[in-house]
Design an enzyme around this catalytic site. Structure first.
Site, mmCIF file in Angstrom:
data_model
loop_
_atom_site.group_PDB
_atom_site.id
_atom_site.type_symbol
_atom_site.label_atom_id
_atom_site.label_comp_id
_atom_site.label_asym_id
_atom_site.label_seq_id
_atom_site.Cartn_x
_atom_site.Cartn_y
_atom_site.Cartn_z
ATOM 1 N N ASP A 1 61.101 77.770 -7.468
ATOM 2 C CA ASP A 1 62.331 78.525 -7.250
ATOM 3 C C ASP A 1 63.511 78.031 -8.070
ATOM 4 O O ASP A 1 64.530 78.712 -8.188
ATOM 5 C CB ASP A 1 62.702 78.533 -5.761
ATOM 6 C CG ASP A 1 62.667 77.141 -5.136
ATOM 7 O OD1 ASP A 1 63.174 76.191 -5.765
ATOM 8 O OD2 ASP A 1 62.111 77.001 -4.030
ATOM 9 N N HIS B 1 54.630 72.774 -11.022
ATOM 10 C CA HIS B 1 54.015 74.106 -11.049
ATOM 11 C C HIS B 1 54.795 75.084 -11.912
ATOM 12 O O HIS B 1 54.528 76.290 -11.867
ATOM 13 C CB HIS B 1 53.863 74.657 -9.632
ATOM 14 C CG HIS B 1 52.815 73.950 -8.832
ATOM 15 N ND1 HIS B 1 52.702 74.083 -7.467
ATOM 16 C CD2 HIS B 1 51.835 73.086 -9.194
ATOM 17 C CE1 HIS B 1 51.693 73.345 -7.024
ATOM 18 N NE2 HIS B 1 51.160 72.717 -8.065
ATOM 19 N N CYS C 1 57.048 93.469 -22.839
ATOM 20 C CA CYS C 1 57.862 92.887 -23.897
ATOM 21 C C CYS C 1 58.578 93.983 -24.683
ATOM 22 O O CYS C 1 57.965 94.987 -25.073
ATOM 23 C CB CYS C 1 56.972 92.068 -24.822
ATOM 24 S SG CYS C 1 57.812 91.376 -26.274
ATOM 25 N N GLY D 1 58.408 68.246 3.212
ATOM 26 C CA GLY D 1 58.103 69.673 3.275
ATOM 27 C C GLY D 1 56.894 70.099 2.490
ATOM 28 O O GLY D 1 56.808 71.250 2.061
#
Length: 259
Positions: free
Chosen positions: A109, A126, A156, A197
């Protein structure tokens, strides 16, 4: 201050090299779904009858980019619709206090960057959601939010190739640059490793904790749920990262003022 948090604060003050590992749990307090749970996106099977691990795989992006992007778009919309919380911000401030405090995150995020964590001590193992890039010609595209409002998959502007985010989809290899940065830091060792977490289900997430434990470092887990590393850490706080890190920061700041 609670005894467990006092122990964590003391370990943080004493440590030179610190690693904070974060997973979906820290961003859940920003309104994002954790890996399994809400909304169907992360449940065992998607609306299309296939597991999320299949829908959001590199193979599916090649075979049926529209289906893969259906779920990437849900994730992207959730991330763009929220932002860093007090947990992310406190971690960034703790990094400012300790020049050898690193963050290893599974999250894509970008909230650690937005909260102010220094890029030279942030490992997004990641990848991240943006910028998009073309799989055919390599051109980058910063308009993720715009593309999510249009028919999928995004294409694109230069060659009509399918765009993708620089994330590690299921079945793909981890980013080599991020992986090498992690390896270099692990080779130096850490005095304190905090897992917050995350279920620590991936070996490269659990290993820093286990390595620190073997070398005599302090290991801590901050998680509301019991995980596979819960019984192997020195200290466990069954609390939200949103609550723990701001309180930890407050204690560290007070300690520094009194020095």
């Amino acid at each position: 201050m609670r005894p467990q948090l006092q122990r964590l604060a003391s370990a943080f003050i004493d440590a030179q090299r610190i690693l904070i590992i974060t997973g979906a749990g820290i961003s859940a307090d920003s309104g994002l779904p954790t890996y399994r749970g809400i909304g169907g996106l992360y449940n065992d099977h998607t609306d299309d009858g296939v597991p999320i691990e299949v829908a959001m795989s590199g193979e599916m992006l090649r075979r049926d980019p529209a289906l893969c992007w259906k779920y990437l778009a849900q994730l992207g919309s959730a991330c763009l619709g929220a932002g860093p919380n007090a947990g992310h911000q406190a971690i960034a401030e703790l990094q400012a206090i300790k020049p050898e405090c690193w963050v290893l995150t599974q999250n894509i995020d970008g909230y650690h960057r937005l909260a102010g964590s220094p890029m030279d001590r942030l490992i997004e193992i990641h990848g991240e959601l943006a910028p998009l890039y073309c799989q055919r010609c390599g051109q980058t595209d910063e308009r993720l939010a715009e593309h999510l409002q249009r028919p999928l998959p995004p294409l694109c502007a230069a060659c009509d190739g399918v765009l993708r985010p620089p994330v590690t989809l299921f079945g793909e290899l981890l980013p080599s640059v991020a992986l090498e940065r992690l390896r270099r830091q692990l080779a130096k060792g850490f005095d304190l490793v905090i897992s917050a977490g995350t279920s620590a289900s991936f070996p490269y997430i659990a290993e820093p904790l286990l390595q620190a434990r073997r070398s005599g470092g302090v290991t801590v887990e901050v998680n509301l749920s019991h995980t596979r590393v819960s019984d192997r850490v020195d200290l466990r706080l069954e609390e939200r990262a949103l609550d723990v890190f701001p309180e930890l920061l407050s204690h560290i700041a007070a300690h520094n003022i009194c020095k």
